[in-house]
Design an enzyme around this catalytic site. Sequence first.
Site, PDB file in Angstrom:
ATOM      1  N   HIS A   1       0.837  -1.199   0.000  1.00 45.38           N
ATOM      2  CA  HIS A   1       0.000   0.000   0.000  1.00 45.38           C
ATOM      3  C   HIS A   1       0.871   1.247   0.000  1.00 45.38           C
ATOM      4  CE1 HIS A   1      -3.750  -2.225   1.603  1.00 45.38           C
ATOM      5  NE2 HIS A   1      -3.774  -2.095   0.295  1.00 45.38           N
TER       6      HIS A   1
ATOM      7  N   GLU B   1      -0.812 -13.599 -24.647  1.00 44.25           N
ATOM      8  CA  GLU B   1       0.379 -13.609 -23.785  1.00 44.25           C
ATOM      9  C   GLU B   1       0.872 -15.018 -23.491  1.00 44.25           C
ATOM     10  OE1 GLU B   1      -0.605 -11.417 -20.210  1.00 44.25           O
ATOM     11  OE2 GLU B   1      -2.610 -12.255 -20.097  1.00 44.25           O
TER      12      GLU B   1
ATOM     13  N   ASP C   1       4.175 -11.351 -19.966  1.00 43.52           N
ATOM     14  CA  ASP C   1       3.945 -12.783 -19.776  1.00 43.52           C
ATOM     15  C   ASP C   1       4.431 -13.600 -20.963  1.00 43.52           C
ATOM     16  OD1 ASP C   1       2.828 -13.302 -17.216  1.00 43.52           O
ATOM     17  OD2 ASP C   1       1.122 -12.090 -17.834  1.00 43.52           O
TER      18      ASP C   1
ATOM     19  N   CYS D   1       0.553  -4.164 -25.209  1.00 44.38           N
ATOM     20  CA  CYS D   1       0.460  -3.418 -23.944  1.00 44.38           C
ATOM     21  C   CYS D   1       1.466  -3.877 -22.891  1.00 44.38           C
ATOM     22  CB  CYS D   1      -0.958  -3.482 -23.392  1.00 44.38           C
ATOM     23  SG  CYS D   1      -1.458  -5.140 -22.942  1.00 44.38           S
TER      24      CYS D   1
END
Length: 580
Positions: free
Chosen positions: A192, A433, A457, A504
Site C-alpha cells: 500500500h 500472452e 507474460d 500493452c
Amino acid sequence: MSEKISGIIASPGIRIGKAHVYKTSEAIIPKYSIREENIEAEIERYKKSLEKTKDEIKTIQEQIARSLSKDMADIFTSHLMVLEDPIVTEKAISRIRFERKNAEWIINDITLDLIQNLGGIEDEYLRERIIDISDINKRLINNLQKRPGESLKDIQEEVIIISKDLTPSDTATMDRRRILAFVTDKGGRTSHTAIMARALEIPAIVGTHTTTSAVREGDTVIVDAIHGNVIINPTENELREYHEYIKDLRRLDRELAKITRLPSTTLDDVEIRILGNIEIPEEMSLIKEHSAQGIGLFRSEFLFLDRSLPDEEKQYQEYRKVVEFFNPLPVTIRTLDVGGDKIYSYNKEQRERNPFLGCRAIRFSLEHEDLFRTQIRSILRASAHGNVKMMIPMISTVEEIIRSRNITLECMDELRQESVPFNENIPIGIMVEVPSAILSADRFSKYADFFSVGTNDLVQYTLAVDRISEKIAYLYNPLDLSVLRFLKQIVETSKHCDVPLSICGEIAGEPKYTMLLIGLGFREFSMSTAYMYQVKRIIRSVTSAECEDLVKTLMNMEKTSEIENKLFEVMRARFPWLSI
Ligand code: PEP
Ligand code: MG
C-alpha cells in the site's frame, strides 16, 4: 567512495538530498501484572486507546479522501477492520482478564502471533499486510502510553526519508513539499505504501534490504528511481553527473511535452496510436495530459486488493469514472488477472506449486463464475457511459473465449430484463500472452474482437523463465529470436484475420524498443506515461521502412546478445538522448 544499493522502483523520479533516518521507533513494551481490583480499569484503558486509534485512522482517511481520492482513503479500511474485529478485541479483553497482564503486552503478543502467521505465507500481498498490522499495533501502544508517535508530517526541512519500512499512514501523512523521496529496506511493488507513493508522485525505492544500515543521518543521498539505485555519499563527479542528468531530464521533458499535441505518425505518415496503461483510476489525468488516445489496458486488480470483494455497484462506479473521463476515447477494461505474482487474498487456501502455470486470470474467473459475472455486469453497465472494450487475460484455449463470451451474453440478457442500459456491441478482446494464443490466433480470432499482446507474460511463457525470479533474470529477454518470431507471427495473423491488434506489455512503453515494434508491424501501443513522450519523439523521427529493415537485420541474427547489441547500438546512434 560512494556506495550504491539497488532496489525495486515503487514510484519513479530522481531526487538528491539529505537523508533523514526515520526510526519507526520500536515501541517499548513493558510487561507487568495487574492487581485483581485494577483489571476493569486496565480493560477500560485498552478500550480508550482503541477508540483513540480508530479516531486517528479515520482522520487520516478523511485527509486522504480530501487530498487524494476515496480509493486511496479506502486503503485504511482494512486498518479499521482489524481495529473493529470483535474476535481480536474479545481476545485482548479476555487475556487481560485471565492473564492479568498489562494491555500493551497483551496487544503486542496478539499482534506478534498475527504477524508470525502471515510471515510464513508466500503470497506477497498477504505478507505486505504485516506492515498494516504493525502500523495499528504501534499506534495502539503509543496511545496506551500517551506517547505521540514520531510523525513524518512534523518534518521541517527538505529530506529523503530512509527507513526500514513505512506504514501506509506514514506515507499518507507525508508533506510532499518536504519529503523529496523515500527509500525502505523492506516492501514490494504491491505494498500500500508503494501504491500511495505513486499516487502522491513521491519518488520511492523499496526492498533495498540494507539501506538503513548503510546511511547515517544527514548523509547526502541520490535516489535514482529511474534505474532503481540509491547512491549514498556520492562523489563530486557523481553529484555533477546527476545534477546534469536531472537538468537533461527536465529539458527533455519540456521539449518532449511540446510534442504532446503533434500527431503520432512516422516520417512516412504511418499512424502509431499511443494509449495508456493504468493500474489505479488516479493515473487517468496524467494519461490525458500526455494526450494518449484512450486506455489500452485498465488493470482491474486494484479493486481486489482488500479482503472484502468489491460488489457490482462499487466496480461499476470505478469503471464509469474512468470511462466518462475519456469518453469518446476507448477504455479497455481487463477482467481480473489474479494469481501468478498478483494478489489473491481470498484464495489463500489454494496455494499452488507453480502459480504462473496455475489457476490464474481467466482460469480463476471461470472457476469463480459468480465473481466473474459480477465483474462482467459492472463492465457492461459502465459501457453505457462511453467507449468501453472488455479484455480477457491469459487466454490459452478457444474454449475459454467461448465460455467468456457466453457468460457475457447471459449477463447482457439479465441486464436487458432489468432494463439496465449497456452497449450491445461492446468489443470483447483477449490478451495474447501465451504461446498457444499466438499459434492458434487464427482460430481464436473468430471469437475475439481484438488482440492485445502482453509481452511481460509472453516472454516468460515462451522462454520458460519466471518473470519475477532475480536468479534467472538474465534469461528474461524480449529480444530473444523466439519472442521476435512470435511477435511477427501475431502481427501477420491479425492482419490476415482482420482483427485489430495492440501491444500493452512493458516493452511498448520503452523507447529503446520503439523502432523494433514499428518494424514488426505494431500500430497501436499501450503504455504507462513514464516514457510516452520519448516513444512519440522516436515515432516522429523514423520511417516505417527503416524500422522494417532494422527488424530484418535483427531477425537474421542468432544470439540474443547479438540482437540486443545491434538494436541498442542503432538506437544510441539515432537517439543520443536515450538512456539505454
Ligand atoms: C503482460 O503480461 O504483458 C501484461 C500487460 O499484463 P500483466 O503485466 O498485468 O501480466
Ligand atoms: Mg500479463
